[in-house]
Scaffold this motif. Structure first.
Motif, PDB file in Angstrom:
ATOM      1  N   LEU A 191      -4.008  -1.209 -11.691  1.00  0.00           N
ATOM      2  CA  LEU A 191      -3.773  -2.422 -12.477  1.00  0.00           C
ATOM      3  C   LEU A 191      -2.370  -2.982 -12.234  1.00  0.00           C
ATOM      4  O   LEU A 191      -2.187  -4.192 -12.110  1.00  0.00           O
ATOM      5  CB  LEU A 191      -3.973  -2.141 -13.964  1.00  0.00           C
ATOM      6  N   GLY A 192      -1.383  -2.098 -12.171  1.00  0.00           N
ATOM      7  CA  GLY A 192      -0.013  -2.556 -11.975  1.00  0.00           C
ATOM      8  C   GLY A 192       0.212  -3.186 -10.611  1.00  0.00           C
ATOM      9  O   GLY A 192       0.787  -4.277 -10.500  1.00  0.00           O
ATOM     10  N   VAL A 193      -0.251  -2.525  -9.563  1.00  0.00           N
ATOM     11  CA  VAL A 193      -0.068  -3.069  -8.217  1.00  0.00           C
ATOM     12  C   VAL A 193      -0.940  -4.310  -8.029  1.00  0.00           C
ATOM     13  O   VAL A 193      -0.523  -5.278  -7.390  1.00  0.00           O
ATOM     14  CB  VAL A 193      -0.362  -1.988  -7.149  1.00  0.00           C
ATOM     15  N   LEU A 218       1.939   6.461  -6.950  1.00  0.00           N
ATOM     16  CA  LEU A 218       0.855   7.352  -7.342  1.00  0.00           C
ATOM     17  C   LEU A 218       1.270   8.814  -7.204  1.00  0.00           C
ATOM     18  O   LEU A 218       1.082   9.609  -8.136  1.00  0.00           O
ATOM     19  CB  LEU A 218      -0.386   7.071  -6.496  1.00  0.00           C
ATOM     20  N   CYS A 219       1.843   9.174  -6.082  1.00  0.00           N
ATOM     21  CA  CYS A 219       2.275  10.568  -5.875  1.00  0.00           C
ATOM     22  C   CYS A 219       3.374  10.957  -6.859  1.00  0.00           C
ATOM     23  O   CYS A 219       3.354  12.066  -7.414  1.00  0.00           O
ATOM     24  CB  CYS A 219       2.750  10.756  -4.445  1.00  0.00           C
ATOM     25  N   ALA A 220       4.323  10.074  -7.085  1.00  0.00           N
ATOM     26  CA  ALA A 220       5.408  10.380  -8.019  1.00  0.00           C
ATOM     27  C   ALA A 220       4.875  10.578  -9.435  1.00  0.00           C
ATOM     28  O   ALA A 220       5.282  11.516 -10.135  1.00  0.00           O
ATOM     29  CB  ALA A 220       6.444   9.263  -7.994  1.00  0.00           C
ATOM     30  N   ALA A 221       3.948   9.730  -9.853  1.00  0.00           N
ATOM     31  CA  ALA A 221       3.404   9.852 -11.207  1.00  0.00           C
ATOM     32  C   ALA A 221       2.583  11.128 -11.361  1.00  0.00           C
ATOM     33  O   ALA A 221       2.624  11.775 -12.408  1.00  0.00           O
ATOM     34  CB  ALA A 221       2.551   8.629 -11.531  1.00  0.00           C
ATOM     35  N   ILE A 222       1.854  11.521 -10.311  1.00  0.00           N
ATOM     36  CA  ILE A 222       1.073  12.755 -10.389  1.00  0.00           C
ATOM     37  C   ILE A 222       2.001  13.970 -10.406  1.00  0.00           C
ATOM     38  O   ILE A 222       1.775  14.921 -11.159  1.00  0.00           O
ATOM     39  CB  ILE A 222       0.065  12.818  -9.227  1.00  0.00           C
ATOM     40  N   GLY A 233       0.809  -1.209   0.000  1.00  0.00           N
ATOM     41  CA  GLY A 233       0.000   0.000   0.000  1.00  0.00           C
ATOM     42  C   GLY A 233       0.844   1.261   0.000  1.00  0.00           C
ATOM     43  O   GLY A 233       0.556   2.221  -0.722  1.00  0.00           O
ATOM     44  N   LEU A 234       1.906   1.261   0.806  1.00  0.00           N
ATOM     45  CA  LEU A 234       2.809   2.413   0.811  1.00  0.00           C
ATOM     46  C   LEU A 234       3.525   2.565  -0.532  1.00  0.00           C
ATOM     47  O   LEU A 234       3.708   3.680  -1.024  1.00  0.00           O
ATOM     48  CB  LEU A 234       3.835   2.269   1.938  1.00  0.00           C
TER      49      LEU A 234
END
Length: 83
Positions: A35-37, A16-20, A9-10
């Motif tokens: 989908l990836g995780v 997610l934060c890095a991609a945003i 989860g972390l």
């Protein structure tokens, strides 16, 4: 390599934060990270059922009136409402 669920989860939150912050659109980022995780965590268990879960209409065979559905919708917008 198996990760504990809390670390997974972390990891997904960091990705997610890095991609945003890089600048990817949020909707595509959420979909790709989920989908990836999910694939990383579960493997290929349920990935082939994804279209059936995302669109329930794919479970049923098409009806004979299905090709005329856009025309029916268009006619309902063009015809005046009943008095």
């Amino acid at each position: 390599m198996a990760l504990k669920p809390e670390y997974l989860g972390l990891l997904s939150l960091v990705i997610l934060c890095a991609a945003i912050f890089i600048g990817f659109p949020i909707a595509f980022t959420l979909l790709a990270v989920a989908l990836g995780v999910g694939y990383f965590a579960l493997g290929d268990i349920d990935l082939h059922h994804l279209p059936l879960h995302s669109c329930p209409l794919l479970r049923y065979p098409p009806r004979p009136s299905t090709p005329f559905l856009p025309l029916i919708c268009l006619a309902s917008f063009l015809l005046p409402p009943p008095p």
